[in-house]
Design an enzyme around this catalytic site. Structure first.
Site, short mmCIF file in Angstrom:
data_model
loop_
_atom_site.label_atom_id
_atom_site.label_comp_id
_atom_site.label_asym_id
_atom_site.label_seq_id
_atom_site.Cartn_x
_atom_site.Cartn_y
_atom_site.Cartn_z
N CYS A 107 -0.55 4.12 2.08
CA CYS A 107 -0.41 3.92 3.53
C CYS A 107 1.03 4.14 3.97
CB CYS A 107 -0.79 2.50 3.94
SG CYS A 107 -2.36 1.94 3.28
N ASP A 108 1.97 3.59 3.22
CA ASP A 108 3.34 3.48 3.73
C ASP A 108 4.37 4.35 3.03
OD1 ASP A 108 2.51 1.55 5.55
OD2 ASP A 108 2.80 -0.09 4.15
N CYS A 130 0.84 -1.20 0.00
CA CYS A 130 0.00 0.00 0.00
C CYS A 130 0.87 1.25 0.00
CB CYS A 130 -0.93 -0.01 1.21
SG CYS A 130 -2.02 1.43 1.29
#
Ligand code: FAD
Length: 341
Positions: free
Chosen positions: A167-168, A164
């Protein structure tokens, strides 16, 4: 990012109801325990609908609490400016569900019958017992990112390898570092483009000699000077110093030549598996397995059966969008139940 075993244990520290009595009927049942499930539970419990939530016992290999229990810092969930771990965030959501009276059951639902009303549900390992019945169901069982099972993947998962980018991508270990994305579709192109905000350059590894992505996406990434496209290329192994990823062994499938690509981040963009098996053949799904919902709602092809979160969202797949759709499902379910009385 970084190891997930400790937070997972923390989350599992407390367990809800485990033993079920037979011939149980619930007005409204929520299956799942991520942000979508708990948001739906909070809304329904506050509306005095007495929801029952089956949080699962390592259902689909994910701990109760959902995908966020597999990561550490969450920096993009509004209301937590100082960030908190995924397990802490889910623990807070669970407490909020319980505070308003949600009946949380620590079991996995293994079978559902939507063919007649009330719906029927069976918990794992009790399929021969009488089913639980319910007037409405909210399915919030989430999805899991497909992995490649590369050698080294387990060692460097969440220590350089992620599924992701949104997300990261912003975490410090990727800043101004070379990164790689694997995949040939729109998601891979979007993730690669997104990662150029953080990485020094972004390789995109495409197994074939062409993209599956839409032409417009291809043109966008071709114009981006930080993106290097490697066609006919597969990843063979993730390597590093034992703590963090720093090399990806790759192979050109046309020439057979192998190389070490220096990258500090590897992002899989090869698709997700929505957890929808328990309703196979009973409700309309998209080709990719996601539950089909009426746009802007949680309504499915079966009245009284609602879907929320990643299980019906192949595009955004974020905690906050899942929570939003959990709210929508609760309001839809409440409205549906009020018409059945
Ligand atoms: P999920 O979180 O997937 O939870 C579903 C739950 O349902 C699981 O616990 C599962 O065990 C349970 N379940 C499944 N089947 C059954 C069953 N049959 N019976 C009972 N229970 C069942 N998003 C962000 O916004 N910010 C981030 O920083 C972020 N970081 C991430 C990092 C990682 C490593 C991952 C994997 C995801 C991250 N995400 C992040 C995405 C976010 O976690 C998901 O979008 C979100 O958790 C989806 O919520 P959900 O409620 O749909 O389901």
């Amino acid at each position: 990012m970084i190891g997930h075993i400790a937070p997972l244990r923390t989350y599992l520290g407390r367990v809800g109801t485990r033993v079920q009595s037979r011939m149980v009927h619930h007005k409204v049942t929520i299956i799942g325990s991520g942000p979508a499930a708990h948001t739906a539970a909070i809304y329904l419990a506050r509306a005095e609908m007495k929801p029952t939530l089956y949080e699962g016992m390592m259902a689909n290999g994910v701990a109760a609490g959902g995908q966020l229990t597999t990561t550490t810092e969450i920096e993009n969930f509004p209301g937590f400016p100082e960030a908190l771990t995924g397990s802490e965030l889910m623990e807070r959501m669970r407490q909020q569900s319980a505070r308003f009276g949600t009946n949380i059951v620590t079991e996995t639902i293994s079978k559902v019958d939507l063919s007649s009303k009330p719906f029927k549900l069976w918990v794992e390992f009790s399929e021969d017992a009488d089913p639980v019945t319910t007037d409405a169901i909210i399915l919030a069982t989430g999805a899991s990112a497909k992995r490649m099972s590369l050698p080294g993947e387990e060692t460097y998962w969440q220590k350089g390898i992620s599924a992701c980018a949104v997300c990261d991508g912003a975490v410090p270990i990727f800043r101004n570092k070379p990164l790689a994305v694997i995949g040939g579709g729109d998601s891979a192109c979007e993730e690669a483009e997104f990662l150029t905000k953080y990485g020094s350059k972004v390789y995109i590894l495409v197994r074939k000699d062409h993209f599956r992505a839409s032409v417009i996406m291809q043109r966008r990434i071709e114009k981006n000077s930080k993106i290097i496209i490697l066609f006919n290329t597969v990843a063979l192994e993730a390597k590093g110093n034992g703590k963090l990823l720093d090399v990806l062994r790759i192979k050109n499938t046309k020439t057979g030549v192998e190389n070490d690509l220096e990258v500090n981040g590897l992002f899989y963009a090869i698709g997700h598996n929505p957890a929808t098996e328990i309703v196979n053949g009973q409700v309309d799904k998209q080709e990719t397995g996601y539950i089909k919902t009426v746009p802007g709602s949680s309504l499915t092809s079966v009245p009284g059966f609602f879907a929320a979160g990643d299980v019906q969202d192949s595009r955004y797949r974020q905690a906050v969008t899942s929570a939003g759709s959990g709210c929508i499902a609760a309001l839809d379910a409440e409205r549906y139940l009020s018409t059945q009385e």
